[in-house]
Design a protein around this motif. Sequence first.
Motif, PDB file in Angstrom:
ATOM      1  N   GLU A  26       0.845  -1.198   0.000  1.00 40.23           N
ATOM      2  CA  GLU A  26       0.000   0.000   0.000  1.00 40.23           C
ATOM      3  C   GLU A  26       0.884   1.253   0.000  1.00 40.23           C
ATOM      4  O   GLU A  26       2.039   1.216   0.460  1.00 40.23           O
ATOM      5  CB  GLU A  26      -0.875  -0.016   1.266  1.00 40.23           C
ATOM      6  CG  GLU A  26      -1.805   1.180   1.381  1.00 40.23           C
ATOM      7  CD  GLU A  26      -2.860   1.019   2.485  1.00 40.23           C
ATOM      8  OE1 GLU A  26      -2.778   0.061   3.273  1.00 40.23           O
ATOM      9  OE2 GLU A  26      -3.771   1.870   2.528  1.00 40.23           O
ATOM     10  N   GLY A  71      -5.881  -1.397   0.567  1.00 41.75           N
ATOM     11  CA  GLY A  71      -5.872  -0.623   1.742  1.00 41.75           C
ATOM     12  C   GLY A  71      -6.752   0.642   1.660  1.00 41.75           C
ATOM     13  O   GLY A  71      -7.395   0.962   0.666  1.00 41.75           O
ATOM     14  N   CYS A  72      -6.765   1.309   2.802  1.00 41.13           N
ATOM     15  CA  CYS A  72      -7.540   2.546   2.898  1.00 41.13           C
ATOM     16  C   CYS A  72      -7.148   3.530   1.804  1.00 41.13           C
ATOM     17  O   CYS A  72      -7.973   4.305   1.321  1.00 41.13           O
ATOM     18  CB  CYS A  72      -7.338   3.178   4.275  1.00 41.13           C
ATOM     19  SG  CYS A  72      -7.971   2.173   5.623  1.00 41.13           S
ATOM     20  N   TRP A  97      -2.520   7.905   6.196  1.00 41.39           N
ATOM     21  CA  TRP A  97      -1.234   7.399   6.678  1.00 41.39           C
ATOM     22  C   TRP A  97      -0.215   8.517   6.863  1.00 41.39           C
ATOM     23  O   TRP A  97       0.640   8.752   6.017  1.00 41.39           O
ATOM     24  CB  TRP A  97      -0.719   6.292   5.744  1.00 41.39           C
ATOM     25  CG  TRP A  97      -1.758   5.226   5.553  1.00 41.39           C
ATOM     26  CD1 TRP A  97      -2.364   4.852   4.399  1.00 41.39           C
ATOM     27  CD2 TRP A  97      -2.353   4.422   6.591  1.00 41.39           C
ATOM     28  NE1 TRP A  97      -3.282   3.858   4.629  1.00 41.39           N
ATOM     29  CE2 TRP A  97      -3.302   3.578   5.972  1.00 41.39           C
ATOM     30  CE3 TRP A  97      -2.191   4.311   7.979  1.00 41.39           C
ATOM     31  CZ2 TRP A  97      -4.082   2.653   6.683  1.00 41.39           C
ATOM     32  CZ3 TRP A  97      -2.977   3.390   8.691  1.00 41.39           C
ATOM     33  CH2 TRP A  97      -3.889   2.587   8.042  1.00 41.39           C
ATOM     34  N   ASN A 173     -12.321  -1.179  -0.856  1.00 38.58           N
ATOM     35  CA  ASN A 173     -11.614  -1.806   0.272  1.00 38.58           C
ATOM     36  C   ASN A 173     -12.250  -1.343   1.574  1.00 38.58           C
ATOM     37  O   ASN A 173     -12.521  -0.137   1.745  1.00 38.58           O
ATOM     38  CB  ASN A 173     -10.140  -1.366   0.274  1.00 38.58           C
ATOM     39  CG  ASN A 173      -9.442  -1.722   1.589  1.00 38.58           C
ATOM     40  OD1 ASN A 173      -9.120  -2.888   1.846  1.00 38.58           O
ATOM     41  ND2 ASN A 173      -9.224  -0.730   2.444  1.00 38.58           N
ATOM     42  N   GLU A 174     -12.491  -2.247   2.467  1.00 35.41           N
ATOM     43  CA  GLU A 174     -13.024  -1.922   3.798  1.00 35.41           C
ATOM     44  C   GLU A 174     -14.108  -0.842   3.690  1.00 35.41           C
ATOM     45  O   GLU A 174     -14.050   0.194   4.365  1.00 35.41           O
ATOM     46  CB  GLU A 174     -11.902  -1.509   4.763  1.00 35.41           C
ATOM     47  CG  GLU A 174     -10.950  -2.644   5.035  1.00 35.41           C
ATOM     48  CD  GLU A 174     -10.051  -2.474   6.266  1.00 35.41           C
ATOM     49  OE1 GLU A 174     -10.027  -1.390   6.868  1.00 35.41           O
ATOM     50  OE2 GLU A 174      -9.376  -3.455   6.631  1.00 35.41           O
ATOM     51  N   TYR A 240      -6.564  -8.991  11.482  1.00 34.01           N
ATOM     52  CA  TYR A 240      -5.209  -8.761  11.991  1.00 34.01           C
ATOM     53  C   TYR A 240      -5.077  -9.349  13.396  1.00 34.01           C
ATOM     54  O   TYR A 240      -6.047  -9.337  14.173  1.00 34.01           O
ATOM     55  CB  TYR A 240      -4.899  -7.259  12.051  1.00 34.01           C
ATOM     56  CG  TYR A 240      -4.623  -6.654  10.692  1.00 34.01           C
ATOM     57  CD1 TYR A 240      -3.358  -6.736  10.120  1.00 34.01           C
ATOM     58  CD2 TYR A 240      -5.626  -5.998   9.984  1.00 34.01           C
ATOM     59  CE1 TYR A 240      -3.083  -6.177   8.880  1.00 34.01           C
ATOM     60  CE2 TYR A 240      -5.363  -5.432   8.730  1.00 34.01           C
ATOM     61  CZ  TYR A 240      -4.094  -5.528   8.187  1.00 34.01           C
ATOM     62  OH  TYR A 240      -3.830  -4.982   6.947  1.00 34.01           O
ATOM     63  N   GLU A 297      -5.963  -9.162   3.753  1.00 32.51           N
ATOM     64  CA  GLU A 297      -5.146  -8.456   4.747  1.00 32.51           C
ATOM     65  C   GLU A 297      -5.083  -9.329   5.987  1.00 32.51           C
ATOM     66  O   GLU A 297      -6.120  -9.619   6.598  1.00 32.51           O
ATOM     67  CB  GLU A 297      -5.737  -7.083   5.086  1.00 32.51           C
ATOM     68  CG  GLU A 297      -5.572  -6.092   3.940  1.00 32.51           C
ATOM     69  CD  GLU A 297      -5.940  -4.667   4.292  1.00 32.51           C
ATOM     70  OE1 GLU A 297      -5.793  -4.272   5.466  1.00 32.51           O
ATOM     71  OE2 GLU A 297      -6.371  -3.954   3.370  1.00 32.51           O
ATOM     72  N   GLN A 346       2.264  -6.016   5.509  1.00 31.74           N
ATOM     73  CA  GLN A 346       2.458  -5.647   4.134  1.00 31.74           C
ATOM     74  C   GLN A 346       3.886  -5.991   3.711  1.00 31.74           C
ATOM     75  O   GLN A 346       4.711  -6.312   4.567  1.00 31.74           O
ATOM     76  CB  GLN A 346       2.200  -4.171   3.951  1.00 31.74           C
ATOM     77  CG  GLN A 346       0.757  -3.777   4.283  1.00 31.74           C
ATOM     78  CD  GLN A 346       0.402  -2.379   3.787  1.00 31.74           C
ATOM     79  OE1 GLN A 346       1.166  -1.739   3.081  1.00 31.74           O
ATOM     80  NE2 GLN A 346      -0.788  -1.889   4.176  1.00 31.74           N
TER      81      GLN A 346
HETATM   82  O1  AHR Z   1      -2.878  -2.539   6.242  1.00 31.64           O
HETATM   83  C1  AHR Z   1      -3.173  -1.348   6.883  1.00 31.64           C
HETATM   84  C2  AHR Z   1      -4.640  -0.981   6.796  1.00 31.64           C
HETATM   85  O2  AHR Z   1      -5.394  -1.915   7.489  1.00 31.64           O
HETATM   86  C3  AHR Z   1      -5.259  -0.965   5.435  1.00 31.64           C
HETATM   87  O3  AHR Z   1      -5.032   0.217   4.753  1.00 31.64           O
HETATM   88  C4  AHR Z   1      -6.708  -1.142   5.723  1.00 31.64           C
HETATM   89  O4  AHR Z   1      -7.386  -1.783   4.680  1.00 31.64           O
HETATM   90  C5  AHR Z   1      -6.725  -1.920   7.015  1.00 31.64           C
HETATM   91  O5  AHR Z   1      -7.547  -1.346   7.963  1.00 31.64           O
END
Ligand code: AHR
Length: 497
Positions: A26, A71-72, A97, A173-174, A240, A297, A346
């Motif tokens: 990402e 990712g976000c 980020w 994504n999300e 996660y 993820e 990642q």
């Molecule tokens: O991997 C970091 C972040 O975790 C990603 O951008 C998002 O999709 C998730 O919340």
Amino acid sequence: MTSQGILNGDVRKGVIDKNIYGHFSEHLGRCIYEGMWVGEDSKIPNTKGIRNDVLEALKNLSIPVLRWPGGCFADEYHWKDGIGAPENRKTMVNTHWGGVVENNHFGTHEFMMLCDMLGCEPYINGNVGSGTVQEMAEWVEYLTFEGISPMAKLRAENGRQEPWKIKYFGVGNENWGCGGNMRPQYYADLYRRYQTYVRNYGDNKIHRIACGPNVDDYNWMEVLMREATPYMDSITLHYYTVPGPRWEEKRFATGFAEDEWFETLDKALHMDELITRHKTIMDKYDPNKRVGLIVDEWGTWYEVEPGTNPGFLYQQNSIRDALVAGATLHIFHNHNDRVRMANLAQLVNVLQAVILTEGDKMLKTPTYHVLDMFKVHQDAERLDLSLTATSTYKYGDKEIPEVSVSASINAEGTIHISLCNLNPNTASNVSLQLRGVATDNAKITGTTLTGDTMDAHNTFDQTDRVAPKAFTAFKLEAGSLSIELPAMSVTMLELKA
Ligand code: AHR
């Protein structure tokens, strides 16, 4: 106690899709910039802007598929900002980020070049949260249309006449969170709409991926499968491993005691229950298992390293992460009827990275070594192997299985057995009866990865503190294989009949 099991060498349980060994990169912290992309003018030796040391290390992993740009970040990314002459590319603020300026020097052409260099499939994640249907449709046209069209013309003007092949395309994504804070019914409708314009041009056939649930949001899975199954080829799951009582109190990657070791591995094993329960919902709407589950993820998420930008998610990686990786990959193997891809988060310098860099230095993390050792499972057939009795690893009043195992057979008939000992204190004995395996002239070799402390890790000054070593603590006698796994270890055995 010795863990006991039977390996049925003549009972095959389906292919372990190589894409389970996929990765995620990402625009986050130093994953893309510094980690992989340094630009052609950098003093760091590079090939067309990609640093050579990282490229060589990544090539060695046989990466099957790479997800990008988030990712976000994906739901804020406007792909047209990342094409054309780099000096003319628009900048943006990476709000998710660290609020840093993104110069868009790494864009579509650079990502496709990277995939080409790595020999992997690109998996592009489109923008639903803040992008239009037209924008997504035009990206697909830009990437894959062969012939005369506005986007094919633009691509040619930017130096690429031939279309690329794109197989994997994610529609958002999300979207339950950073991708728009949507409710499942609303996203399901948006998904149906957006994916309509993700066209197959010529013979390029796109595998459409819907945004699936966060962790145990079974309602999201239910609604998506109920409303959109015919329109998707796969659906995602994000989970996660986050040690600590709550998100705001995450624990560190190193310098922990046994309570955090145990908690981390216990939480990692939760992946099994999540996949099992999401699969049950998928089975209800898709009994023939046409739709894949993509865990795009996964990995450990700790407090960032002291002194680093909290938005960059930079963390160390220890032998504990190696065990999380090994045990999680075994869970994916066991669910190979549905889990067709997974992407570790990642690739470089972010979360459970396989590589860390600092200036012109780089190191391979313990997680790297697990993926290197386990790559032999890619596209091999899973063999029936279950432990009939498993010793447990106890901590306080809790316990988890001490050992995690998996086996596969490749096209040449070579068998690989991978084993994790989750106990940081003691060696663990495993006895496997080899049924349906020609053992008379069998030759077995082994490799193991372990640490001298629970947080043993590699540093830029000591890059090989945690590295695989030859392993010989096994004995094959009368069709039975006895193995003594070192404490906190990941081991791979290769058996050639
Ligand atoms: O991997 C970091 C972040 O975790 C990603 O951008 C998002 O999709 C998730 O919340």
